[in-house]
Design a protein around this motif. Structure first.
Motif, PDB file in Angstrom:
ATOM      1  N   VAL A 126      13.047  20.467  41.185  1.00  0.00           N
ATOM      2  CA  VAL A 126      13.302  20.703  42.610  1.00  0.00           C
ATOM      3  C   VAL A 126      13.049  22.193  42.862  1.00  0.00           C
ATOM      4  O   VAL A 126      13.660  23.045  42.218  1.00  0.00           O
ATOM      5  CB  VAL A 126      14.770  20.369  42.968  1.00  0.00           C
ATOM      6  CG1 VAL A 126      15.066  20.710  44.417  1.00  0.00           C
ATOM      7  CG2 VAL A 126      15.072  18.912  42.678  1.00  0.00           C
ATOM      8  N   GLU A 127      12.128  22.475  43.770  1.00  0.00           N
ATOM      9  CA  GLU A 127      11.798  23.885  44.036  1.00  0.00           C
ATOM     10  C   GLU A 127      12.259  24.315  45.426  1.00  0.00           C
ATOM     11  O   GLU A 127      12.695  25.438  45.615  1.00  0.00           O
ATOM     12  CB  GLU A 127      10.281  24.093  43.886  1.00  0.00           C
ATOM     13  CG  GLU A 127       9.808  23.838  42.447  1.00  0.00           C
ATOM     14  CD  GLU A 127       8.294  23.744  42.309  1.00  0.00           C
ATOM     15  OE1 GLU A 127       7.583  23.945  43.313  1.00  0.00           O
ATOM     16  OE2 GLU A 127       7.823  23.457  41.194  1.00  0.00           O
ATOM     17  N   SER A 128      12.154  23.407  46.395  1.00  0.00           N
ATOM     18  CA  SER A 128      12.607  23.730  47.758  1.00  0.00           C
ATOM     19  C   SER A 128      12.791  22.426  48.514  1.00  0.00           C
ATOM     20  O   SER A 128      12.271  21.377  48.091  1.00  0.00           O
ATOM     21  CB  SER A 128      11.547  24.567  48.485  1.00  0.00           C
ATOM     22  OG  SER A 128      10.406  23.755  48.715  1.00  0.00           O
ATOM     23  N   ILE A 129      13.484  22.509  49.650  1.00  0.00           N
ATOM     24  CA  ILE A 129      13.691  21.278  50.425  1.00  0.00           C
ATOM     25  C   ILE A 129      12.355  20.768  50.983  1.00  0.00           C
ATOM     26  O   ILE A 129      12.112  19.563  51.029  1.00  0.00           O
ATOM     27  CB  ILE A 129      14.766  21.471  51.533  1.00  0.00           C
ATOM     28  CG1 ILE A 129      15.146  20.105  52.115  1.00  0.00           C
ATOM     29  CG2 ILE A 129      14.310  22.429  52.626  1.00  0.00           C
ATOM     30  CD1 ILE A 129      16.526  20.045  52.708  1.00  0.00           C
ATOM     31  N   GLU A 130      11.472  21.699  51.336  1.00  0.00           N
ATOM     32  CA  GLU A 130      10.170  21.283  51.888  1.00  0.00           C
ATOM     33  C   GLU A 130       9.370  20.516  50.830  1.00  0.00           C
ATOM     34  O   GLU A 130       8.731  19.503  51.126  1.00  0.00           O
ATOM     35  CB  GLU A 130       9.352  22.508  52.355  1.00  0.00           C
ATOM     36  CG  GLU A 130       9.927  23.279  53.537  1.00  0.00           C
ATOM     37  CD  GLU A 130      11.150  24.149  53.169  1.00  0.00           C
ATOM     38  OE1 GLU A 130      11.293  24.513  51.974  1.00  0.00           O
ATOM     39  OE2 GLU A 130      11.951  24.455  54.072  1.00  0.00           O
ATOM     40  N   GLN A 131       9.419  21.044  49.618  1.00  0.00           N
ATOM     41  CA  GLN A 131       8.679  20.393  48.522  1.00  0.00           C
ATOM     42  C   GLN A 131       9.209  18.976  48.287  1.00  0.00           C
ATOM     43  O   GLN A 131       8.442  18.011  48.195  1.00  0.00           O
ATOM     44  CB  GLN A 131       8.828  21.248  47.246  1.00  0.00           C
ATOM     45  CG  GLN A 131       8.272  20.617  45.988  1.00  0.00           C
ATOM     46  CD  GLN A 131       9.287  20.607  44.843  1.00  0.00           C
ATOM     47  OE1 GLN A 131      10.496  20.732  45.064  1.00  0.00           O
ATOM     48  NE2 GLN A 131       8.790  20.475  43.622  1.00  0.00           N
ATOM     49  N   VAL A 132      10.520  18.835  48.213  1.00  0.00           N
ATOM     50  CA  VAL A 132      11.103  17.521  47.933  1.00  0.00           C
ATOM     51  C   VAL A 132      10.830  16.569  49.104  1.00  0.00           C
ATOM     52  O   VAL A 132      10.503  15.391  48.911  1.00  0.00           O
ATOM     53  CB  VAL A 132      12.618  17.636  47.643  1.00  0.00           C
ATOM     54  CG1 VAL A 132      13.236  16.256  47.437  1.00  0.00           C
ATOM     55  CG2 VAL A 132      12.858  18.503  46.418  1.00  0.00           C
ATOM     56  N   ILE A 147      13.672   8.617  43.684  1.00  0.00           N
ATOM     57  CA  ILE A 147      13.035   9.933  43.531  1.00  0.00           C
ATOM     58  C   ILE A 147      13.681  10.687  42.372  1.00  0.00           C
ATOM     59  O   ILE A 147      14.908  10.685  42.229  1.00  0.00           O
ATOM     60  CB  ILE A 147      13.095  10.757  44.843  1.00  0.00           C
ATOM     61  CG1 ILE A 147      12.261  12.046  44.703  1.00  0.00           C
ATOM     62  CG2 ILE A 147      14.529  11.094  45.258  1.00  0.00           C
ATOM     63  CD1 ILE A 147      11.966  12.732  46.040  1.00  0.00           C
ATOM     64  N   ARG A 148      12.842  11.265  41.540  1.00  0.00           N
ATOM     65  CA  ARG A 148      13.354  12.087  40.455  1.00  0.00           C
ATOM     66  C   ARG A 148      13.104  13.560  40.795  1.00  0.00           C
ATOM     67  O   ARG A 148      12.336  13.890  41.704  1.00  0.00           O
ATOM     68  CB  ARG A 148      12.686  11.757  39.116  1.00  0.00           C
ATOM     69  CG  ARG A 148      11.179  11.901  39.077  1.00  0.00           C
ATOM     70  CD  ARG A 148      10.669  12.369  37.707  1.00  0.00           C
ATOM     71  NE  ARG A 148      10.948  13.769  37.471  1.00  0.00           N
ATOM     72  CZ  ARG A 148      11.286  14.284  36.303  1.00  0.00           C
ATOM     73  NH1 ARG A 148      11.366  13.506  35.241  1.00  0.00           N
ATOM     74  NH2 ARG A 148      11.515  15.570  36.167  1.00  0.00           N
ATOM     75  N   GLY A 149      13.746  14.447  40.065  1.00  0.00           N
ATOM     76  CA  GLY A 149      13.547  15.873  40.269  1.00  0.00           C
ATOM     77  C   GLY A 149      14.614  16.606  39.486  1.00  0.00           C
ATOM     78  O   GLY A 149      15.791  16.251  39.537  1.00  0.00           O
ATOM     79  N   GLY A 150      14.190  17.613  38.740  1.00  0.00           N
ATOM     80  CA  GLY A 150      15.147  18.346  37.912  1.00  0.00           C
ATOM     81  C   GLY A 150      15.766  19.513  38.674  1.00  0.00           C
ATOM     82  O   GLY A 150      15.062  20.336  39.253  1.00  0.00           O
ATOM     83  N   ALA A 151      17.099  19.539  38.699  1.00  0.00           N
ATOM     84  CA  ALA A 151      17.808  20.681  39.285  1.00  0.00           C
ATOM     85  C   ALA A 151      18.270  21.596  38.145  1.00  0.00           C
ATOM     86  O   ALA A 151      18.361  22.814  38.309  1.00  0.00           O
ATOM     87  CB  ALA A 151      18.995  20.202  40.098  1.00  0.00           C
ATOM     88  N   TYR A 152      18.577  20.990  37.022  1.00  0.00           N
ATOM     89  CA  TYR A 152      18.896  21.740  35.799  1.00  0.00           C
ATOM     90  C   TYR A 152      17.736  21.477  34.851  1.00  0.00           C
ATOM     91  O   TYR A 152      17.522  20.337  34.426  1.00  0.00           O
ATOM     92  CB  TYR A 152      20.205  21.235  35.179  1.00  0.00           C
ATOM     93  CG  TYR A 152      21.405  21.400  36.086  1.00  0.00           C
ATOM     94  CD1 TYR A 152      22.105  22.609  36.130  1.00  0.00           C
ATOM     95  CD2 TYR A 152      21.832  20.343  36.891  1.00  0.00           C
ATOM     96  CE1 TYR A 152      23.205  22.760  36.966  1.00  0.00           C
ATOM     97  CE2 TYR A 152      22.938  20.481  37.721  1.00  0.00           C
ATOM     98  CZ  TYR A 152      23.610  21.688  37.761  1.00  0.00           C
ATOM     99  OH  TYR A 152      24.701  21.839  38.582  1.00  0.00           O
ATOM    100  N   LYS A 153      16.973  22.499  34.540  1.00  0.00           N
ATOM    101  CA  LYS A 153      15.777  22.294  33.739  1.00  0.00           C
ATOM    102  C   LYS A 153      15.940  22.807  32.311  1.00  0.00           C
ATOM    103  O   LYS A 153      16.224  23.992  32.104  1.00  0.00           O
ATOM    104  CB  LYS A 153      14.575  23.017  34.382  1.00  0.00           C
ATOM    105  CG  LYS A 153      14.115  22.458  35.704  1.00  0.00           C
ATOM    106  CD  LYS A 153      13.709  20.997  35.647  1.00  0.00           C
ATOM    107  CE  LYS A 153      12.554  20.700  34.723  1.00  0.00           C
ATOM    108  NZ  LYS A 153      12.308  19.221  34.633  1.00  0.00           N
TER     109      LYS A 153
END
Ligand code: PEP
Ligand code: MN
Length: 357
Positions: A126-132, A147-153
């Motif tokens: 997850v980089e930004s709200i626009e990206q997601v 939807i997947r997306g890493g907040a803790y990488k």
């Protein structure tokens, strides 16, 4: 002088007596095993073995040498130990032996484990709200519900982007709600499990944490589906036991994810162990996902490996999608852009129609 035939008959009789005695001995060994288990004593007891060897030595009148007899008795001890250990082996809660029917997990209307086949997609991080939001809109259009997306990488280098943390989870939740999607995101630390429950629908345990036993136990104590990824170099047995850590704490909603293992092969980022899917299907009752992004690390292999995963019976395929992969903060080389996503999903839809005949 006895004939050869007579001598052989005598040997047969002795063999049968030995057989009876060995099995009688085995029954006593089993009884000893039971008592040892009751007292929490280990099966292997070298002091006791030494006592038996001494007894044999003291009483041996030949013609066998004591050394030769020790060898024979050592084999008997080891076979007996195997007998005790087999009884000690617990039937795992995740095993088919324990539960014959598939575990079916429902997430946002999508069922895992009942024969349906689906997709879970989203950016690496997850980089930004626009990206997601941009990704979510595409997923919605493609009928992807998770939807997947890493907040803790978990990054190899501490200097690389480590993720947005809790604010990243909040972004995922907000956008997922806007588009009616479910959220799957990785948690790295036990202390983050509880706070994450308000934002995620599935907790992901990443490959690097497959044997973080405290984390496994922590997610085992919550009422939320867990997607457990196979460790970087984990055997299937280790993978299954990692799942057992979760289920043993009470959480039965576990999805296994094959994401490739490290081998000597350099052509792909990892080696996708596609045969793990039917093996896990046979040995466990849990749903199985194949992550085609991290296993291959190559965009040109996404379609063929996804087809292989679906053909071999995976419940879902995981892949990464980013609005502009070249600028991604992680895994820039292997995420699909939106055109590629469209092509990928077109192929998958055709393939699934063919599969379902
Ligand atoms: C991920 O899915 O974001 C990830 C880091 O994958 P893995 O744990 O399989 O390497
Ligand atoms: Mn990634």
């Amino acid at each position: 002088m006895e004939t050869l035939e007579q001598l052989r008959q005598q040997i047969d009789i002795i063999n049968l007596q030995l057989l009876e005695l060995l099995n009688e001995r085995a029954r006593i060994v089993q009884e000893i095993g039971k008592q040892k288990r009751g007292h929490g004593i280990k099966s292997f007891d070298p002091i006791r073995e030494r006592e038996i060897f001494d007894l044999i030595e003291k009483n041996n009148q030949g013609p066998y040498e004591t050394k030769a007899l020790e060898h024979v008795f050592k084999t008997i001890f080891q076979t007996s130990l195997g007998l005790q250990e087999n009884e000690n082996k617990k039937i795992l809660l995740v095993s088919r032996e324990n539960q014959l029917e598939n575990t079916v997990i429902e997430i946002n209307g999508v069922k895992f484990g009942n024969g349906e086949q689906s997709f879970m997609m989203g950016p690496c991080a997850v980089e930004s709200i626009e990206q997601v939001r941009a990704v979510a809109a595409q997923l919605k259009e493609q009928g992807v519900k998770i939807i997947r997306g890493g907040a803790y990488k978990p990054r190899t280098s501490p200097y690389d982007f480590q993720g947005l943390g809790l604010p990243g989870l909040k972004i995922l939740r907000q956008v997922a709600d806007e588009f009616d999607l479910a959220v799957i995101s990785e948690i790295l630390d036990s202390k983050d499990v509880k706070p994450a429950l308000d934002y995620v629908d599935v907790i992901q345990i990443g490959a690097r944490n497959m044997q973080n036993f405290e984390l496994l136990k922590a997610v085992g104590r919550v009422n939320k589906p867990v997607l457990l990824k196979r460790g970087l170099s984990a055997t299937i047995e280790e993978f299954v036991h990692a799942a057992e850590y979760i289920i043993s704490e009470g959480n039965r909603q576990i999805i296994l994810c094959e994401r490739g293992i490290r081998t000597y092969e350099k052509a792909t980022r990892n080696t996708l162990d596609i045969s793990a899917v039917p093996i896990l299907r046979k040995e466990t009752h849990l749903p199985i996902v194949v992550d085609i992004t991290h296993s291959t690390g190559r965009k040109d292999l996404l379609i063929p490996t996804a087809k292989a995963a679906l053909a071999i019976g995976a419940d879902a395929v995981m892949a990464e999608v980013h609005p502009d992969p070249a600028t991604a903060l992680s895994d820039a080389a292997q995420q699909m852009n939106f055109t590629e996503l469209q092509e990928f999903m077109d192929e998958m839809k055709k393939f699934l129609m063919k599969l379902q005949g």
